[in-house]
Design a protein around this motif. Structure first.
Motif, PDB file in Angstrom:
ATOM      1  N   ASN A 172      26.654 114.584  -3.060  1.00 15.00           N
ATOM      2  CA  ASN A 172      25.317 115.383  -2.954  1.00 15.00           C
ATOM      3  C   ASN A 172      24.470 114.554  -1.922  1.00 15.00           C
ATOM      4  N   GLN A 173      23.838 115.571  -1.055  1.00 15.23           N
ATOM      5  CA  GLN A 173      22.898 115.155  -0.127  1.00 15.23           C
ATOM      6  C   GLN A 173      21.586 114.444  -0.457  1.00 15.23           C
ATOM      7  N   LYS A 174      21.193 115.030  -1.446  1.00 17.51           N
ATOM      8  CA  LYS A 174      20.062 114.584  -2.099  1.00 17.51           C
ATOM      9  C   LYS A 174      20.078 113.248  -2.711  1.00 17.51           C
ATOM     10  N   ALA A 175      21.273 112.960  -3.188  1.00 17.62           N
ATOM     11  CA  ALA A 175      21.783 111.548  -3.707  1.00 17.62           C
ATOM     12  C   ALA A 175      21.776 110.692  -2.611  1.00 17.62           C
ATOM     13  N   ASN A 176      22.332 110.979  -1.344  1.00 17.72           N
ATOM     14  CA  ASN A 176      22.661 110.036  -0.331  1.00 17.72           C
ATOM     15  C   ASN A 176      20.913 109.769   0.286  1.00 17.72           C
ATOM     16  N   LYS A 177      20.202 110.919   0.231  1.00 20.54           N
ATOM     17  CA  LYS A 177      18.915 110.682   1.012  1.00 20.54           C
ATOM     18  C   LYS A 177      18.117 109.407   0.120  1.00 20.54           C
ATOM     19  N   LEU A 178      18.230 109.903  -1.301  1.00 23.51           N
ATOM     20  CA  LEU A 178      17.481 108.887  -2.294  1.00 23.51           C
ATOM     21  C   LEU A 178      18.257 107.545  -2.118  1.00 23.51           C
ATOM     22  N   LEU A 180      16.917 101.833  -0.113  1.00 22.85           N
ATOM     23  CA  LEU A 180      17.031 100.826   0.860  1.00 22.85           C
ATOM     24  C   LEU A 180      16.039 100.602   1.751  1.00 22.85           C
ATOM     25  N   LYS A 181      15.461 101.737   2.256  1.00 22.20           N
ATOM     26  CA  LYS A 181      14.362 101.564   2.993  1.00 22.20           C
ATOM     27  C   LYS A 181      13.118 100.931   2.268  1.00 22.20           C
ATOM     28  N   ASP A 182      12.782 101.276   1.122  1.00 20.21           N
ATOM     29  CA  ASP A 182      11.764 100.545   0.404  1.00 20.21           C
ATOM     30  C   ASP A 182      12.089  99.212  -0.086  1.00 20.21           C
ATOM     31  N   LEU A 183      13.335  98.908  -0.405  1.00 15.12           N
ATOM     32  CA  LEU A 183      13.582  97.580  -0.569  1.00 15.12           C
ATOM     33  C   LEU A 183      13.401  96.584   0.843  1.00 15.12           C
ATOM     34  N   ASP A 184      13.785  97.536   1.739  1.00 13.07           N
ATOM     35  CA  ASP A 184      13.513  96.457   3.156  1.00 13.07           C
ATOM     36  C   ASP A 184      12.046  96.214   3.402  1.00 13.07           C
ATOM     37  N   GLU A 185      11.286  97.303   3.264  1.00 13.65           N
ATOM     38  CA  GLU A 185       9.881  97.293   3.498  1.00 13.65           C
ATOM     39  C   GLU A 185       8.963  96.546   2.215  1.00 13.65           C
ATOM     40  N   ILE A 228      12.757 101.300 -10.445  1.00 11.31           N
ATOM     41  CA  ILE A 228      13.387 101.912 -11.523  1.00 11.31           C
ATOM     42  C   ILE A 228      13.643 103.250 -11.662  1.00 11.31           C
ATOM     43  N   ASP A 229      12.527 104.071 -11.367  1.00 11.39           N
ATOM     44  CA  ASP A 229      12.339 105.505 -11.116  1.00 11.39           C
ATOM     45  C   ASP A 229      13.319 105.955 -10.281  1.00 11.39           C
ATOM     46  N   ASP A 230      13.620 105.590  -9.013  1.00 11.32           N
ATOM     47  CA  ASP A 230      14.656 105.881  -8.119  1.00 11.32           C
ATOM     48  C   ASP A 230      15.797 105.744  -8.611  1.00 11.32           C
ATOM     49  N   ILE A 231      16.088 104.551  -9.301  1.00  9.70           N
ATOM     50  CA  ILE A 231      17.324 104.366  -9.787  1.00  9.70           C
ATOM     51  C   ILE A 231      17.842 105.424 -10.834  1.00  9.70           C
ATOM     52  N   LYS A 232      16.641 105.660 -11.870  1.00 14.78           N
ATOM     53  CA  LYS A 232      16.898 106.648 -13.007  1.00 14.78           C
ATOM     54  C   LYS A 232      17.377 108.050 -12.299  1.00 14.78           C
ATOM     55  N   GLU A 233      16.694 108.372 -11.101  1.00 16.66           N
ATOM     56  CA  GLU A 233      16.920 109.637 -10.603  1.00 16.66           C
ATOM     57  C   GLU A 233      18.426 109.608  -9.668  1.00 16.66           C
ATOM     58  N   LEU A 234      18.549 108.570  -9.283  1.00 12.54           N
ATOM     59  CA  LEU A 234      20.098 108.390  -8.551  1.00 12.54           C
ATOM     60  C   LEU A 234      21.147 108.511  -9.745  1.00 12.54           C
ATOM     61  N   ARG A 235      20.864 107.933 -10.701  1.00 14.25           N
ATOM     62  CA  ARG A 235      21.748 108.191 -11.800  1.00 14.25           C
ATOM     63  C   ARG A 235      22.172 109.534 -12.625  1.00 14.25           C
ATOM     64  N   THR A 236      21.142 110.370 -12.342  1.00 14.74           N
ATOM     65  CA  THR A 236      21.143 111.674 -12.902  1.00 14.74           C
ATOM     66  C   THR A 236      22.150 112.551 -11.785  1.00 14.74           C
ATOM     67  N   TYR A 237      22.076 112.065 -10.326  1.00 17.57           N
ATOM     68  CA  TYR A 237      23.027 112.555  -9.560  1.00 17.57           C
ATOM     69  C   TYR A 237      24.358 112.232  -9.923  1.00 17.57           C
ATOM     70  N   ALA A 238      24.412 110.774 -10.289  1.00 16.91           N
ATOM     71  CA  ALA A 238      25.975 110.587 -10.414  1.00 16.91           C
ATOM     72  C   ALA A 238      26.438 111.258 -11.978  1.00 16.91           C
ATOM     73  N   LEU A 239      25.527 111.415 -12.891  1.00 15.45           N
ATOM     74  CA  LEU A 239      25.904 111.831 -14.153  1.00 15.45           C
ATOM     75  C   LEU A 239      26.280 113.624 -13.865  1.00 15.45           C
ATOM     76  N   GLU A 240      25.575 114.247 -12.855  1.00 17.21           N
ATOM     77  CA  GLU A 240      25.893 115.647 -12.459  1.00 17.21           C
ATOM     78  C   GLU A 240      27.264 115.701 -11.789  1.00 17.21           C
ATOM     79  N   GLU A 241      27.573 114.531 -11.012  1.00 18.34           N
ATOM     80  CA  GLU A 241      28.895 114.534 -10.274  1.00 18.34           C
ATOM     81  C   GLU A 241      30.038 113.923 -11.142  1.00 18.34           C
ATOM     82  N   GLN A 242      29.716 113.634 -12.403  1.00 20.89           N
ATOM     83  CA  GLN A 242      30.605 113.097 -13.086  1.00 20.89           C
ATOM     84  C   GLN A 242      31.229 111.739 -12.854  1.00 20.89           C
ATOM     85  N   ILE A 243      30.459 110.697 -12.514  1.00 22.84           N
ATOM     86  CA  ILE A 243      31.030 109.508 -11.890  1.00 22.84           C
ATOM     87  C   ILE A 243      30.619 108.343 -12.822  1.00 22.84           C
TER      88      ILE A 243
END
Length: 122
Positions: free
Chosen positions: A3-9, A14-19, A28-43
């Motif tokens: 998912n392109q949205k997952a990769n953008k997230l 990564l950018k936020d961690l750098d900055e 935590i909110d971003d990781i939870k959102e990323l997790r929803t993409y992994a759920l959708e892709e069934q990983i």
């Protein structure tokens, strides 16, 4: 992930961690959102590792799992410097999050499994 949205997230995290380092609430909110993409892709491995990651951040307010070692470095001085430079909470977390971007790489899958084991032992 596919998912392109997952990769953008992933890139955003990564950018936020750098900055700004580990900004617990936003991260935590971003990781939870990323997790929803992994759920959708069934990983399931990524779903579990991301859940363990945000639970770890909630409990500890930082990331205490060390970065994975590939191979020991031959030169001890370089090894000591490399460990100090790379073995920070931000760098380890960045590495874990970056692993989720390319799941076609068997090394990334192996490292995600190793992180899962490290969480279980923590």
């Amino acid at each position: 992930m596919e998912n392109q949205k997952a990769n953008k997230l992933v890139d955003k995290i990564l950018k936020d961690l750098d900055e700004s380092g580990i900004n617990k609430e936003a991260l935590i909110d971003d990781i939870k959102e990323l997790r929803t993409y992994a759920l959708e892709e069934q990983i399931p491995l990524v779903v579990k590792v991301l859940r363990l990651t945000y639970e770890h951040l909630e409990e500890n307010s930082t990331f205490l799992i060390p970065i994975l070692d590939d191979e020991p470095l031959e030169d001890e001085e370089e090894g000591a410097e490399g460990v100090n430079d790379l073995d920070t909470p931000v760098e380890s977390l960045k590495y874990l999050i970056a692993l989720t971007k390319n799941l076609n790489n068997k090394g990334n899958i192996a490292d995600l499994r190793e992180y899962k084991d490290l969480f279980a032992r923590y």
